[in-house]
Design an enzyme around this catalytic site. Structure first.
Site, short mmCIF file in Angstrom:
data_model
loop_
_atom_site.label_atom_id
_atom_site.label_comp_id
_atom_site.label_asym_id
_atom_site.label_seq_id
_atom_site.Cartn_x
_atom_site.Cartn_y
_atom_site.Cartn_z
N HIS A 81 64.79 -16.78 3.29
CA HIS A 81 65.00 -16.50 1.87
C HIS A 81 65.21 -15.01 1.62
O HIS A 81 64.72 -14.16 2.36
CB HIS A 81 63.80 -16.98 1.04
N TYR A 83 63.82 -13.34 -0.64
CA TYR A 83 62.55 -12.67 -0.97
C TYR A 83 61.77 -12.24 0.26
O TYR A 83 60.81 -11.49 0.17
CB TYR A 83 61.67 -13.56 -1.87
N GLU A 84 62.20 -12.73 1.43
CA GLU A 84 61.54 -12.28 2.66
C GLU A 84 62.03 -10.89 3.07
O GLU A 84 61.51 -10.30 4.02
CB GLU A 84 61.79 -13.28 3.79
N ALA A 111 63.77 -27.24 -3.29
CA ALA A 111 62.69 -27.54 -4.24
C ALA A 111 62.92 -26.63 -5.44
O ALA A 111 63.27 -25.46 -5.27
CB ALA A 111 61.35 -27.24 -3.60
N MET A 209 64.74 -20.39 -5.73
CA MET A 209 64.93 -19.10 -5.06
C MET A 209 65.87 -19.20 -3.87
O MET A 209 65.77 -18.42 -2.93
CB MET A 209 63.57 -18.56 -4.61
N SER A 210 66.79 -20.15 -3.89
CA SER A 210 67.65 -20.34 -2.70
C SER A 210 69.00 -20.91 -3.09
O SER A 210 69.43 -20.80 -4.24
CB SER A 210 66.95 -21.29 -1.72
N ASN A 233 57.90 -29.15 -9.63
CA ASN A 233 56.91 -28.70 -10.64
C ASN A 233 57.68 -28.42 -11.92
O ASN A 233 58.90 -28.22 -11.88
CB ASN A 233 56.23 -27.42 -10.16
N HIS A 245 52.29 -22.68 -5.01
CA HIS A 245 53.16 -23.20 -3.95
C HIS A 245 52.66 -24.54 -3.41
O HIS A 245 53.44 -25.37 -2.95
CB HIS A 245 53.29 -22.16 -2.83
N1 HPA Z 1 60.45 -21.34 -9.84
C1 HPA Z 1 61.19 -20.80 -8.87
N2 HPA Z 1 61.36 -21.40 -7.68
C2 HPA Z 1 60.78 -22.59 -7.48
C3 HPA Z 1 59.99 -23.21 -8.46
C4 HPA Z 1 59.81 -22.53 -9.71
O1 HPA Z 1 59.14 -23.01 -10.63
N3 HPA Z 1 59.55 -24.39 -7.94
C5 HPA Z 1 60.07 -24.46 -6.69
N4 HPA Z 1 60.81 -23.39 -6.41
#
Ligand code: HPA
Length: 271
Positions: A81, A83-84, A111, A209-210, A233, A245
């Site tokens: 990612h 962010y890494e 996700a 984030m991907s 979520n 997470h």
């Molecule tokens: N925000 C950003 N990235 C995510 C989320 C979220 O709520 N859930 C899974 N990846």
């Protein structure tokens, strides 16, 4: 870049006979799909030149080859990612390798947090379009030397026929299927409620984030792309609770059998 890819291909091709036509990128917690492949060959990223290690819980870190209902498939099981701390160019290297291996269809999965209030954790969303809020592009840099375009058209980044197919496959399986716009942020922090309200105003339905970097590169390489978000979520501020997470991993685990069935149904139907 050409030499790098050739070096990577040499290592991969010394271990496989499969010539994949379809590629799948598996997101957080969705890695179990590969167990469905016949004649499975898994290669650790650490044994593949220029592949990055995977540093997130729920991600695997293997390039996997196998056959599903006669279709030769390559699976990127886990992704690095932004962010890494890597560049988007580094992150999208496996997409370039897939294309060089002969892949024509790319299925991206992730996700994501639900921005749209009609969604519930455990639902799936077919990605019909995206908004790139990562603040960067994997195509940033010198003019490509391999004849691929610099100014890539993203007006049909996600193939509409493939997207319709995902919806019909999901419905046949009795799954709750949505479609919508994926907003990509760089993370790794989750968003504030005000940011999520802004994404909603901008037309976003899910946030993650991907995915977007790979989709941009896949379009540059003229792959046919489709995408599925697993809503793990509800995004920040939609419910009166905190995000973590673990919830992402737990929801992905809860629906992974549905997800596997969806991909199993879809892949043999792709041209
Ligand atoms: N925000 C950003 N990235 C995510 C989320 C979220 O709520 N859930 C899974 N990846």
């Amino acid at each position: 870049m050409k030499e790098k890819i050739q070096e990577t291909l040499n290592v991969i091709r010394s271990q496989i006979t499969i010539r994949p036509s379809t590629g799948v990128i598996l997101g957080s917690g969705l890695g179990e799909f590969s167990s469905q492949l016949a004649s499975l060959v898994s290669i650790d990223y650490k044994d593949i030149p220029y592949f990055l290690p995977v540093g997130v819980q729920g991600h695997h870190g293997k390039l996997e080859f196998g056959i599903l209902d006669g279709v030769q498939v390559v699976v990127q099981n886990g992704r690095a990612h932004y962010y890494e701390g890597y560049t988007l160019q580094d992150i999208t290297y496996p997409t370039r390798v897939m294309a060089a291996l002969g892949v024509k269809n790319l299925i991206v999965t992730n996700a994501a947090g639900g921005v749209n209030k009609d969604f519930n954790p455990g639902d799936f969303m077919v990605i019909r379009d995206h908004i790139n809020l990562m603040g960067d592009s994997p195509l940033r840099g010198p003019i490509p030397q391999d004849g691929t375009p610099r100014f890539v058209d993203l007006s049909q980044a996600y193939d509409s026929k493939y997207s319709e197919l995902i919806i019909s496959c999901g419905k046949e399986l009795g799954l709750k299927m949505h479609q919508g716009v994926y907003v990509a942020v760089h993370g790794p922090n989750y968003e504030t409620p005000a940011e999520i309200r802004m994404f909603k105003t901008l037309g976003g339905d899910a946030v993650g984030m991907s995915t977007v970097p790979e989709v941009i590169v896949a379009n540059q390489l003229q792959l046919t792309v489709c995408g599925i978000s697993c809503i793990t979520n509800m995004a920040s501020g939609i419910l009166n609770k905190r995000l973590n997470h673990m919830e992402v991993i737990q929801t992905a685990a809860r629906v992974k059998q549905n997800f596997i069935q969806l991909l199993k149904k879809l892949i043999p139907l792709l041209p």
